[in-house]
Design a protein around this motif. Structure first.
Motif, PDB file in Angstrom:
ATOM      1  N   UNK A 126       0.849  -1.182   0.000  1.00 36.10           N
ATOM      2  CA  UNK A 126       0.000   0.000   0.000  1.00 36.10           C
ATOM      3  C   UNK A 126       0.889   1.237   0.000  1.00 36.10           C
ATOM      4  N   UNK A 127       0.672   2.083  -0.985  1.00 33.39           N
ATOM      5  CA  UNK A 127       1.437   3.326  -1.101  1.00 33.39           C
ATOM      6  C   UNK A 127       0.469   4.493  -1.225  1.00 33.39           C
ATOM      7  N   UNK A 128       0.553   5.401  -0.260  1.00 32.32           N
ATOM      8  CA  UNK A 128      -0.327   6.572  -0.248  1.00 32.32           C
ATOM      9  C   UNK A 128      -1.795   6.165  -0.373  1.00 32.32           C
ATOM     10  N   UNK A 129      -2.151   5.092   0.319  1.00 35.90           N
ATOM     11  CA  UNK A 129      -3.537   4.636   0.341  1.00 35.90           C
ATOM     12  C   UNK A 129      -3.971   3.823  -0.847  1.00 35.90           C
ATOM     13  N   UNK A 130      -3.053   3.565  -1.783  1.00 35.91           N
ATOM     14  CA  UNK A 130      -3.372   2.799  -2.983  1.00 35.91           C
ATOM     15  C   UNK A 130      -2.629   1.467  -2.949  1.00 35.91           C
ATOM     16  N   UNK A 131      -3.321   0.373  -3.270  1.00 36.20           N
ATOM     17  CA  UNK A 131      -2.696  -0.949  -3.274  1.00 36.20           C
ATOM     18  C   UNK A 131      -2.049  -1.229  -4.625  1.00 36.20           C
TER      19      UNK A 131
END
Length: 337
Positions: free
Chosen positions: A95-100
């Motif tokens: 998960x990066x900045x709320x995105x998977x």
């Protein structure tokens, strides 16, 4: 050496090549993992044939492989939880900045001699679990585990159906048996797959072309139907068939991926019976992986029989061909760099 081999997919041409590329260096908060085993999944085949396309990839080429185990080779700045030589299993995504982001799809994966991971996107692999078995757990096992325990919320003694007894479906049968679902009905057009499902713990294994399928399911469930049905095939006809044998308030969980539309033939009946259709993707890695590794380590689950063959990285394209061919009906093929 600062070079390594990797199986790289050029997305525009869908061309898979074994290439020599620069070995990555771990940045702050990252670890470099020496890959010991990497699973070959139908999703990899779908990326190659164009059925799936990365949505978040930076560039036009990616190293495939989202099922990965190995040892820590190097740690980046600020990493204190891991040390060189530790055995690990990598999450299938981060998960990066709320995105998977999915490993081996949206960023470079483990079909390589080395791969990078965030220090928070992996877990320790016990010494008692071989690398080959550890590698397949992040998807082939944890995805059905999440579908069963979270999305489908299956409870003990509930009647369940599993459509597609391949690399994920056969593990679903094992996991459903472990949590006490009953009866477990596997449905697959392949006789080999049906036999495999019975060996894994299914109570019945049916051919979807059997004209008496609905009657057989009704008899096995005391006339009530299935509390939960799982589509691991990603085939519209499977989903339509599963809907016909659901119990009142039954759940259809869609795990297999397809870009084809879903049709509910009798919408009035579906609404009257308060049935549900639920989409599922992946699993909650920080929760699922430790749970599954603990079950394997304790002897409650055994995936030794799931490793159909182990091939060198150089034969990655051949492994995909074997998976696509289906004549040998492998559960999981594993690459060893």
């Amino acid at each position: 050496m600062d070079q390594m081999l990797a199986a790289r997919l050029h997305i525009p041409s869908r061309t898979l090549r074994i290439e020599e590329i620069r070995r990555p260096q771990p940045g702050p908060g990252q670890v470099l993992v020496k890959v010991e085993a990497a699973g070959v999944c139908l999703s990899d085949a779908h990326l190659i044939d164009g059925t799936l396309t990365p949505l978040l990839l930076d560039g036009d080429t990616v190293t495939l492989g989202h099922e990965v185990s190995g040892t820590i080779a190097e740690t980046g700045a600020g990493v204190t939880a891991w040390s060189v030589g530790q055995r690990v299993v990598l999450y299938a995504g981060e998960v990066r900045d709320g995105v998977t982001y999915t490993r081996g799809v949206d960023y470079d994966g483990g079909w390589a001699e080395y791969t990078l991971s965030s220090a928070t996107a992996l877990t320790e692999l016990p010494d008692s679990i071989p690398f080959e078995q550890g590698a397949i757990i992040p998807d082939a096992v944890s995805t059905p585990w999440g579908a069963i325990t979270v999305t489908g919320a299956v409870r003990p003694a509930e009647a369940v159906g599993v459509w597609g007894a391949g690399g994920l479906g056969v593990h679903a049968v094992q996991l459903l048996r472990a949590i006490g679902a009953c009866p477990i009905i596997a449905v697959d057009p392949s006789g080999t797959a049906r036999e495999r499902a019975l060996a894994a713990g299914a109570d019945l294994a049916l051919d979807p072309a059997d004209s008496a399928l609905r009657e057989t399911v009704a008899a096995a469930t005391g006339g009530t139907g299935l509390a939960a049905a799982f589509d691991f095939a990603g085939v519209p006809a499977v989903r339509e068939q599963a809907l016909t044998v659901l119990a009142p308030k039954g759940r259809l969980v869609m795990v297999g991926l397809t870009d084809r539309p879903l049709t509910v033939t009798d919408g009035t009946r579906f609404s009257y019976l308060q049935q549900q259709i639920l989409g599922h993707y992946g699993s909650d890695m920080p929760v699922a992986l430790p749970q599954l590794l603990r079950l394997v380590q304790s002897g409650r689950l055994d995936f030794a029989g799931s490793i159909s063959d182990v091939l060198p990285l150089a034969r990655a394209a051949e492994a995909v061909d074997i998976l696509n061919d289906r004549t040998t009906s492998p559960i999981r093929l594993v690459l060893r760099p």
